[in-house]
Design a protein around this motif. Structure first.
Motif, PDB file in Angstrom:
ATOM      1  N   GLY A 143      31.369  25.968  34.702  1.00  0.00           N
ATOM      2  CA  GLY A 143      30.012  26.391  35.017  1.00  0.00           C
ATOM      3  C   GLY A 143      29.740  27.856  34.695  1.00  0.00           C
ATOM      4  N   LEU A 144      30.579  28.477  33.886  1.00  0.00           N
ATOM      5  CA  LEU A 144      30.397  29.886  33.530  1.00  0.00           C
ATOM      6  C   LEU A 144      29.769  29.996  32.151  1.00  0.00           C
ATOM      7  CD1 LEU A 144      33.858  31.331  34.620  1.00  0.00           C
ATOM      8  CD2 LEU A 144      31.719  31.448  35.870  1.00  0.00           C
ATOM      9  N   ASP A 145      28.878  30.968  31.999  1.00  0.00           N
ATOM     10  CA  ASP A 145      28.362  31.239  30.668  1.00  0.00           C
ATOM     11  C   ASP A 145      29.202  32.369  30.055  1.00  0.00           C
ATOM     12  OD1 ASP A 145      27.481  33.259  32.248  1.00  0.00           O
ATOM     13  OD2 ASP A 145      25.357  33.027  31.815  1.00  0.00           O
ATOM     14  N   TRP A 146      28.898  32.741  28.831  1.00  0.00           N
ATOM     15  CA  TRP A 146      29.718  33.730  28.115  1.00  0.00           C
ATOM     16  C   TRP A 146      29.712  35.098  28.778  1.00  0.00           C
ATOM     17  CZ3 TRP A 146      33.329  32.522  24.890  1.00  0.00           C
ATOM     18  CH2 TRP A 146      33.264  31.332  24.202  1.00  0.00           C
ATOM     19  N   GLU A 147      28.573  35.524  29.310  1.00  0.00           N
ATOM     20  CA  GLU A 147      28.502  36.858  29.924  1.00  0.00           C
ATOM     21  C   GLU A 147      29.409  36.947  31.146  1.00  0.00           C
ATOM     22  OE1 GLU A 147      25.583  35.060  29.356  1.00  0.00           O
ATOM     23  OE2 GLU A 147      25.058  36.073  27.490  1.00  0.00           O
ATOM     24  N   LYS A 148      29.366  35.917  31.999  1.00  0.00           N
ATOM     25  CA  LYS A 148      30.211  35.934  33.204  1.00  0.00           C
ATOM     26  C   LYS A 148      31.684  35.843  32.830  1.00  0.00           C
ATOM     27  CE  LYS A 148      26.721  33.865  36.154  1.00  0.00           C
ATOM     28  NZ  LYS A 148      26.342  32.666  36.910  1.00  0.00           N
ATOM     29  N   PHE A 149      32.002  35.032  31.827  1.00  0.00           N
ATOM     30  CA  PHE A 149      33.390  34.903  31.396  1.00  0.00           C
ATOM     31  C   PHE A 149      33.909  36.226  30.842  1.00  0.00           C
ATOM     32  CE2 PHE A 149      36.639  33.594  28.259  1.00  0.00           C
ATOM     33  CZ  PHE A 149      37.530  33.007  29.143  1.00  0.00           C
ATOM     34  N   LEU A 150      33.083  36.917  30.056  1.00  0.00           N
ATOM     35  CA  LEU A 150      33.473  38.211  29.506  1.00  0.00           C
ATOM     36  C   LEU A 150      33.666  39.240  30.619  1.00  0.00           C
ATOM     37  CD1 LEU A 150      33.992  39.759  26.894  1.00  0.00           C
ATOM     38  CD2 LEU A 150      31.571  40.350  26.863  1.00  0.00           C
ATOM     39  N   LEU A 151      32.809  39.220  31.619  1.00  0.00           N
ATOM     40  CA  LEU A 151      32.946  40.137  32.749  1.00  0.00           C
ATOM     41  C   LEU A 151      34.242  39.879  33.505  1.00  0.00           C
ATOM     42  CD1 LEU A 151      31.647  42.356  34.521  1.00  0.00           C
ATOM     43  CD2 LEU A 151      30.634  40.504  35.859  1.00  0.00           C
ATOM     44  N   ILE A 152      34.588  38.614  33.705  1.00  0.00           N
ATOM     45  CA  ILE A 152      35.844  38.280  34.378  1.00  0.00           C
ATOM     46  C   ILE A 152      37.035  38.770  33.560  1.00  0.00           C
ATOM     47  CG2 ILE A 152      37.325  36.337  35.045  1.00  0.00           C
ATOM     48  CD1 ILE A 152      34.762  34.896  35.928  1.00  0.00           C
ATOM     49  N   LEU A 153      36.965  38.622  32.238  1.00  0.00           N
ATOM     50  CA  LEU A 153      38.056  39.116  31.389  1.00  0.00           C
ATOM     51  C   LEU A 153      38.207  40.630  31.480  1.00  0.00           C
ATOM     52  CD1 LEU A 153      37.749  36.963  28.142  1.00  0.00           C
ATOM     53  CD2 LEU A 153      39.526  36.873  29.893  1.00  0.00           C
ATOM     54  N   VAL A 154      37.099  41.336  31.499  1.00  0.00           N
ATOM     55  CA  VAL A 154      37.155  42.804  31.591  1.00  0.00           C
ATOM     56  C   VAL A 154      37.753  43.219  32.931  1.00  0.00           C
ATOM     57  CG1 VAL A 154      35.732  44.887  31.747  1.00  0.00           C
ATOM     58  CG2 VAL A 154      35.307  43.215  29.944  1.00  0.00           C
ATOM     59  N   VAL A 155      37.322  42.589  34.007  1.00  0.00           N
ATOM     60  CA  VAL A 155      37.855  42.925  35.335  1.00  0.00           C
ATOM     61  C   VAL A 155      39.344  42.587  35.401  1.00  0.00           C
ATOM     62  CG1 VAL A 155      37.747  42.304  37.783  1.00  0.00           C
ATOM     63  CG2 VAL A 155      35.641  42.729  36.511  1.00  0.00           C
ATOM     64  N   ALA A 156      39.749  41.436  34.844  1.00  0.00           N
ATOM     65  CA  ALA A 156      41.168  41.064  34.831  1.00  0.00           C
ATOM     66  C   ALA A 156      41.981  42.069  34.018  1.00  0.00           C
ATOM     67  CB  ALA A 156      41.334  39.656  34.268  1.00  0.00           C
ATOM     68  N   ALA A 157      41.455  42.531  32.892  1.00  0.00           N
ATOM     69  CA  ALA A 157      42.166  43.521  32.069  1.00  0.00           C
ATOM     70  C   ALA A 157      42.328  44.830  32.830  1.00  0.00           C
ATOM     71  CB  ALA A 157      41.423  43.743  30.758  1.00  0.00           C
ATOM     72  N   LEU A 158      41.312  45.215  33.586  1.00  0.00           N
ATOM     73  CA  LEU A 158      41.419  46.449  34.370  1.00  0.00           C
ATOM     74  C   LEU A 158      42.427  46.303  35.513  1.00  0.00           C
ATOM     75  CD1 LEU A 158      37.674  47.558  34.542  1.00  0.00           C
ATOM     76  CD2 LEU A 158      39.522  48.601  33.213  1.00  0.00           C
ATOM     77  N   LEU A 159      42.455  45.129  36.132  1.00  0.00           N
ATOM     78  CA  LEU A 159      43.394  44.918  37.233  1.00  0.00           C
ATOM     79  C   LEU A 159      44.836  44.822  36.740  1.00  0.00           C
ATOM     80  CD1 LEU A 159      41.462  42.363  39.462  1.00  0.00           C
ATOM     81  CD2 LEU A 159      41.863  44.780  39.915  1.00  0.00           C
ATOM     82  N   VAL A 160      45.048  44.191  35.603  1.00  0.00           N
ATOM     83  CA  VAL A 160      46.397  44.038  35.065  1.00  0.00           C
ATOM     84  C   VAL A 160      46.916  45.375  34.564  1.00  0.00           C
ATOM     85  CG1 VAL A 160      47.698  43.002  33.157  1.00  0.00           C
ATOM     86  CG2 VAL A 160      46.162  41.601  34.518  1.00  0.00           C
TER      87      VAL A 160
END
Length: 123
Positions: free
Chosen positions: A4-21
């Motif tokens: 149920g995610l669109d591209w913008e939300k998926f990209l935001l999750i990837l950016v947040v995950a990259a910052l956390l990792v």
């Protein structure tokens, strides 16, 4: 896309995950994800090859689009199943008042206009 995610939300999750990792562990995780993706792709290709081998020549004759469960409409399936047996006669729609009047027994006018019983303890 998926979950149920669109591209913008998926990209935001990837950016947040990259910052956390963090930049130190990110290359290792990206490499592990690439290996996992390759294993899954090989597994799916192997499963497809195995199904082709087991089904033989019939595999190419199957219309896979017809077997897609997303195309089924339960109402259409039931209607088609009911119509296969016997033709259903059409029924003319009647207003509710006319249907009640046709089925209700005739009562004298004095009974209809009489006093309505009232129970003071019921309320």
């Amino acid at each position: 896309m998926f979950f149920g995610l669109d591209w913008e939300k998926f990209l935001l999750i990837l950016v947040v995950a990259a910052l956390l990792v963090g930049p130190e562990r990110l290359p290792r995780y990206a490499e592990a994800l690439a290996r996992l993706t390759m294993r899954v792709r090989e597994w799916l290709q192997g499963a497809k090859t195995r199904v082709k081998e087991e089904m033989g020549e019939e595999f190419d004759d199957v219309e896979w689009r017809k077997l897609d469960p997303r195309q089924y409409d339960p109402r259409r399936i039931i209607r088609d199943a009911l119509l296969e047996d016997a033709p259903v006669p059409t029924v003319k729609a009647v207003s509710a008042g006319a249907a009640i009047a046709a089925t209700a027994p005739a009562r004298p006018v004095s009974e209809v206009t009489g006093d309505v019983p009232f129970d003071s303890e019921a309320t």
